[in-house]
Every structure is written in C-alpha cells, then in structure tokens.
Design a protein around this motif. Structure first.
Motif, PDB file in Angstrom:
ATOM      1  N   ASN A 160      -5.755  24.967  -7.271  1.00 52.75           N
ATOM      2  CA  ASN A 160      -6.014  24.068  -6.130  1.00 52.75           C
ATOM      3  C   ASN A 160      -5.406  22.673  -6.266  1.00 52.75           C
ATOM      4  OD1 ASN A 160      -7.589  26.074  -4.814  1.00 52.75           O
ATOM      5  ND2 ASN A 160      -9.377  25.485  -6.035  1.00 52.75           N
ATOM      6  N   PHE A 161      -4.316  22.535  -7.013  1.00 48.58           N
ATOM      7  CA  PHE A 161      -3.673  21.226  -7.099  1.00 48.58           C
ATOM      8  C   PHE A 161      -3.157  20.776  -5.727  1.00 48.58           C
ATOM      9  CE2 PHE A 161      -3.042  22.629 -11.617  1.00 48.58           C
ATOM     10  CZ  PHE A 161      -3.860  21.661 -12.183  1.00 48.58           C
ATOM     11  N   SER A 162      -2.753  21.741  -4.891  1.00 55.01           N
ATOM     12  CA  SER A 162      -2.241  21.385  -3.564  1.00 55.01           C
ATOM     13  C   SER A 162      -3.356  20.999  -2.592  1.00 55.01           C
ATOM     14  CB  SER A 162      -1.440  22.552  -2.975  1.00 55.01           C
ATOM     15  OG  SER A 162      -2.254  23.704  -2.829  1.00 55.01           O
ATOM     16  N   GLU A 163      -4.614  21.056  -3.041  1.00 54.15           N
ATOM     17  CA  GLU A 163      -5.759  20.697  -2.196  1.00 54.15           C
ATOM     18  C   GLU A 163      -6.324  19.327  -2.545  1.00 54.15           C
ATOM     19  OE1 GLU A 163      -6.902  22.855   0.298  1.00 54.15           O
ATOM     20  OE2 GLU A 163      -5.056  23.924  -0.239  1.00 54.15           O
ATOM     21  N   LEU A 164      -5.743  18.637  -3.508  1.00 50.91           N
ATOM     22  CA  LEU A 164      -6.315  17.376  -3.983  1.00 50.91           C
ATOM     23  C   LEU A 164      -6.213  16.287  -2.916  1.00 50.91           C
ATOM     24  CD1 LEU A 164      -4.989  17.363  -7.662  1.00 50.91           C
ATOM     25  CD2 LEU A 164      -7.335  17.740  -6.895  1.00 50.91           C
ATOM     26  N   ASP A 165      -7.357  15.894  -2.395  1.00 49.00           N
ATOM     27  CA  ASP A 165      -7.444  14.904  -1.314  1.00 49.00           C
ATOM     28  C   ASP A 165      -8.205  13.685  -1.827  1.00 49.00           C
ATOM     29  OD1 ASP A 165      -7.809  13.405   0.958  1.00 49.00           O
ATOM     30  OD2 ASP A 165      -8.643  15.032   2.159  1.00 49.00           O
ATOM     31  N   PHE A 166      -7.492  12.577  -2.019  1.00 49.41           N
ATOM     32  CA  PHE A 166      -8.094  11.339  -2.505  1.00 49.41           C
ATOM     33  C   PHE A 166      -8.662  10.488  -1.365  1.00 49.41           C
ATOM     34  CE2 PHE A 166      -5.437  12.631  -5.984  1.00 49.41           C
ATOM     35  CZ  PHE A 166      -6.056  12.161  -7.126  1.00 49.41           C
ATOM     36  N   GLY A 167      -8.632  11.041  -0.170  1.00 48.68           N
ATOM     37  CA  GLY A 167      -9.142  10.302   0.980  1.00 48.68           C
ATOM     38  C   GLY A 167      -8.100  10.089   2.048  1.00 48.68           C
ATOM     39  N   TRP A 168      -6.875  10.548   1.804  1.00 48.85           N
ATOM     40  CA  TRP A 168      -5.796  10.390   2.790  1.00 48.85           C
ATOM     41  C   TRP A 168      -5.039  11.696   2.987  1.00 48.85           C
ATOM     42  CZ3 TRP A 168      -6.469   6.949  -1.345  1.00 48.85           C
ATOM     43  CH2 TRP A 168      -5.825   7.295  -2.531  1.00 48.85           C
ATOM     44  N   GLY A 169      -5.759  12.825   2.854  1.00 46.17           N
ATOM     45  CA  GLY A 169      -5.165  14.133   3.123  1.00 46.17           C
ATOM     46  C   GLY A 169      -4.632  14.817   1.881  1.00 46.17           C
ATOM     47  N   LYS A 170      -4.222  16.067   2.056  1.00 45.35           N
ATOM     48  CA  LYS A 170      -3.677  16.858   0.967  1.00 45.35           C
ATOM     49  C   LYS A 170      -2.232  16.454   0.672  1.00 45.35           C
ATOM     50  CE  LYS A 170      -6.539  20.783   2.333  1.00 45.35           C
ATOM     51  NZ  LYS A 170      -6.549  22.204   2.805  1.00 45.35           N
ATOM     52  N   PRO A 171      -1.763  16.709  -0.528  1.00 45.89           N
ATOM     53  CA  PRO A 171      -0.380  16.322  -0.858  1.00 45.89           C
ATOM     54  C   PRO A 171       0.637  17.121  -0.056  1.00 45.89           C
ATOM     55  CG  PRO A 171      -1.345  17.641  -2.632  1.00 45.89           C
ATOM     56  CD  PRO A 171      -2.457  17.328  -1.680  1.00 45.89           C
ATOM     57  N   LEU A 172       1.730  16.444   0.293  1.00 45.97           N
ATOM     58  CA  LEU A 172       2.834  17.099   0.986  1.00 45.97           C
ATOM     59  C   LEU A 172       3.524  18.107   0.070  1.00 45.97           C
ATOM     60  CD1 LEU A 172       4.807  17.225   3.437  1.00 45.97           C
ATOM     61  CD2 LEU A 172       6.082  15.351   2.343  1.00 45.97           C
ATOM     62  N   TRP A 173       3.604  17.759  -1.209  1.00 41.85           N
ATOM     63  CA  TRP A 173       4.276  18.620  -2.187  1.00 41.85           C
ATOM     64  C   TRP A 173       3.737  18.303  -3.566  1.00 41.85           C
ATOM     65  CZ3 TRP A 173       8.655  17.692  -5.758  1.00 41.85           C
ATOM     66  CH2 TRP A 173       9.202  18.890  -6.261  1.00 41.85           C
TER      67      TRP A 173
END
Length: 448
Positions: free
Chosen positions: A378-391
């Motif tokens: 789930n690294f591509s799901e990491l949301d720090f408060g401004w959405g999931k990573p683009l890449w």
C-alpha cells in the motif's frame, strides 16, 4: 537538473522514551540482514487546496516527531549486535529545491536523477559497527509547488512490511487520522526468535556486510507490465492441471518472476559467454502469514526467509511453466514447523535443512537473481493529507550495489519491476526484452 539541499536537521521523538524501553532487543532475523537502506520516493503534485510548501514541511516534521514516539526503536541507534539503544537521537530530515517541474521530471521518469531525491545513497552496504540513523527523509520541493518525499529506512529493523506500517502511521498522523492505524507489535519477533551472542555468527554476518566484492557498479531500469502482458504470461506459465486445482491459481507474481528470472539469466549468460552456467532465484518471502500467531502484518522486524530455487539449465526454450513449478515446490516446503526448528536451534541456519540446494553448488558459481515483492504493501495509498501519490519511485541511476535484483510493485494498470543489473549486462537485457516485445501478441510491455 539541479537539486539543492536547503535544510538539514534531526527530528527527535515528541516525547522521551521511558527508561524501561531503553534497550530494544533485535530478533535473530534482524541480525542476519545486510545493513543497508531501503529507498522510496513518493510524488505529490500540487493541486487545488494544496498548502504552501513551508506549511507542508512543518506538518511533516511535526507528524514525524510524533510517529517516532510511537516507533521509539526507530529513533534509536544500533550499537550492539543484539539490541538497539533507544536514545531518542531521532531521524535525519532534509529539505531540497528542484529547479524543474514535477511534470518535467516524470514524463518520462528521470531515473538517472531519482537518487538525488533520496537523503542518502540507497542500498549501499554498511558495517554493523556503524551507529546509523534508522530513518532518513528528504522533502523535495519542485518549482511548480509539488513535492516528492524521499525516504531511506535501515534494514536492521524495518523490512518492507514494517516500513509500510511506519510510513502509514506517519501519513495518518500527518493527516489527522492516526486512530485508523493499529499500533505496531514490537515484542513478538525478538520473543519468538531471540538474538544470538555467538561470536562466530557475528563475524560471519559482518564479513557479509563488509565484503565489497559482492557489490558492483550497477544501473537500474524500470519495466511496466500492463494487464494484457501479465495475462499472456500467466496463460503461458499455467499448468495444464491448474483447472483441477482451483485453490492454487497462478499469481501475477509467479508468472512475472519466472519471466524476469529467465531473461535476466539469459542476459548474464550472453555477457559471460557461457551458456552452461546454472542459476538460482532467491525469493525474499514474508514469514508473517505462514507463521500465524503471534505474528501479523503489524509485527515489526525482518520477518523474512530466502526461498532458493535452483535451475541447472536455463535457455531461451525454458518455459515459464517449468520455472513456476520448481518455485512452487520450494515455497511448498515453507512451514511453521521449519521456523520452529530454527527457533529451537538457530545453528541449523545455513545447513542443508534450511538451504535446499544441490550439494557442491558453490563450485558451480550459479547466477543469482534476487526477487522482492512490495505488492500489497500500500505504498501507493500513502495520504499525508493532500491525496495519494501520483507515482512511487524506488531508485535509479548508476551505483555500487548488489546486481541482479528485481523489486516488483503494483500499478493501477498492472505491475512494474525495478531491475538492478551490472552495467555491461543492460544492453543484453534490453535486447532480450525487445525480443519478447516482438514475440508476444498485442504486448503492452514497455521500457520507460
């Protein structure tokens, strides 16, 4: 491309570690790990409602400090073969400016510059005697306002699963949703597999870490395997009897690992000019699910086991079906009972009971190919408060590291593999991939 470091500081835990947690015992499998950093870069483009970079950096530092209080051993330093001193020395934190926009960097991804977004040289082997930070962070601010968070986690304590929980906790803390992430389990690994104090054991591990001959100047390449290509590879590797065993469908990982193993081996053989050299695939397997209780996905430590699959003869005619079948045979021997034997007698590590390879294999100098899967972490799901990573990037460029390594990750439309090869092998690898690209019907395999 210019990347300029603008800030360097140490982030300490928000609260001091209690005295009764001062010394954190490592597990037996933590002791076996190479002392190296696992890299990752998360790209977050600027969008509507995106805070100013200075505010984002403040949020990241505050939440990192709070996360280090929860993951208190990560804020310490390893000063002994058997434990981490939880002295709250903290994580190294850097900020940097990039004189390009994120779009310019990612279309296509500039792998030759990717390592500059990381806070240290990734995958370099260090000695056990070094008191290294467990976590390093570099927040890169692009000229467009987008950010890329580069992290390096020390393999001493954090494997892929543990690192995922650490970063998930950090992201949840930053976004104000910490209560959604379960607390880490720090006790099970060292309780079940306590560290050993034998001097000969540590001398052997230190030699492995300090043996620079194992490291070579390597280049990283990224290959994206679309859904169509994966389906083709699965169909080709599917056993005729699979329909009779619906409980064991061919996985994407099995089909893709077999394909990569064959072609990386053929590339090496072309370079060596020796078609008779055998090969061994080393799959780094997560033991948590196989062990069951007390282990879970929240257990911290290197709960890993190398599954070694030997192939005496590998050529262009070697089928994916055969490679999958011999890998399944080896994985089938992994059991809780095997790990219990290791628990009761750690000295069997390295014996034929654990290393299931033909006798005299070292004299044949087989070509090793190492596989590690980050699928499902789930690294591509990491949301720090401004959405999931683009890449999500891993590493790139040319560096001295272990050759013939494949890191497999999921994408929205399939899977991608980061292949580390010796530089002189890359041309042959690309020729081999090009051959497959032409041979597959309607392929969606691309080299980016």
């Amino acid at each position: 491309m210019e990347i300029t470091i603008t800030l360097r500081e140490v982030i300490k835990p928000s609260l001091p570690t209690p005295d009764d947690h001062r010394f954190f015992p490592l597990s037996l499998f933590d002791q076996l790990q190479l002392v190296t950093y696992l890299p990752m870069v998360l790209f977050y483009p600027k969008k509507e409602g995106f805070s100013e970079p200075s505010h984002i950096c403040s949020q990241l530092k505050r939440s990192l400090s709070e996360t280090l209080t929860i993951f208190y051993p990560v804020a310490g330093r390893r000063e002994d073969h058997t434990f981490i001193t939880c002295n709250d020395e903290g994580a190294l934190y850097l900020e940097a400016k990039v004189n390009h926009t994120m779009v310019e960097f990612l279309t296509p991804p500039k792998l030759e510059f990717l390592n500059k977004l990381l806070p240290c040289e990734p995958n370099k082997m260090h000695s056990h005697t070094e008191a290294l930070p467990q976590v390093l962070v570099q927040v890169n601010i692009f000229s467009c306002g987008g950010i890329a968070i580069g992290t390096c986690n020390l393999h001493t304590l954090l494997d892929g699963c543990s690192g995922s929980l650490f970063q998930t906790t950090w992201a949840a803390t930053c976004s104000g949703s910490r209560e959604k992430v379960p607390s880490p389990d720090f006790s099970s690994a060292s309780f079940f597999f306590p560290p050993v104090n034998h001097l000969s054991f540590h001398d052997h591990v230190d030699q492995n870490n300090e043996d620079s001959s194992a490291q070579k100047m390597c280049t990283t390449r990224r290959f994206v395997f679309g859904v169509e290509t994966i389906d083709i590879l699965r169909a080709e590797a599917k056993d005729d009897d699979d329909d009779d065993e619906p409980s064991k469908p061919l996985t994407r990982y099995e089909a893709l690992a077999a394909f990569i193993w064959r072609h990386m081996t053929l590339a090496c053989k072309m370079e060596y000019g020796d078609s008779t050299t055998p090969t061994v695939a080393i799959h780094i397997a997560d033991m948590r699910r196989r062990m069951g209780e007390p282990f879970s996905r929240y257990t911290i430590g290197n709960i890993l086991w190398p599954v070694m699959v030997f192939c005496e003869t590998m050529n262009a005619e070697t089928s994916g079906r055969y490679l999958v079948s011999i890998a399944r045979e080896k994985f089938g021997k992994l059991s809780r009972e095997l790990f219990l034997r290791v628990k009761n007698d750690p000295s069997i590590l390295g014996s034929s009971e654990c290393v299931d390879l033909p006798e005299g294999i070292k004299t044949k100098s087989p070509i090793p190919v190492v596989f590690t899967s980050w699928c499902g972490l789930n690294f591509s799901e990491l949301d720090f408060g401004w959405g999931k990573p683009l890449w999500v990037g891993v590493r790139g460029g040319d560096q001295e590291t272990l050759p013939n390594v494949a890191v497999i990750m999921e994408t929205d439309a399939g899977m991608e593999a980061w292949l580390t090869m010796e530089m002189q092998h890359i041309a042959n690898l690309e020729e081999d991939m090009e051959f497959l690209r032409l041979a597959l019907p309607n392929p969606s395999l691309s080299n980016i």
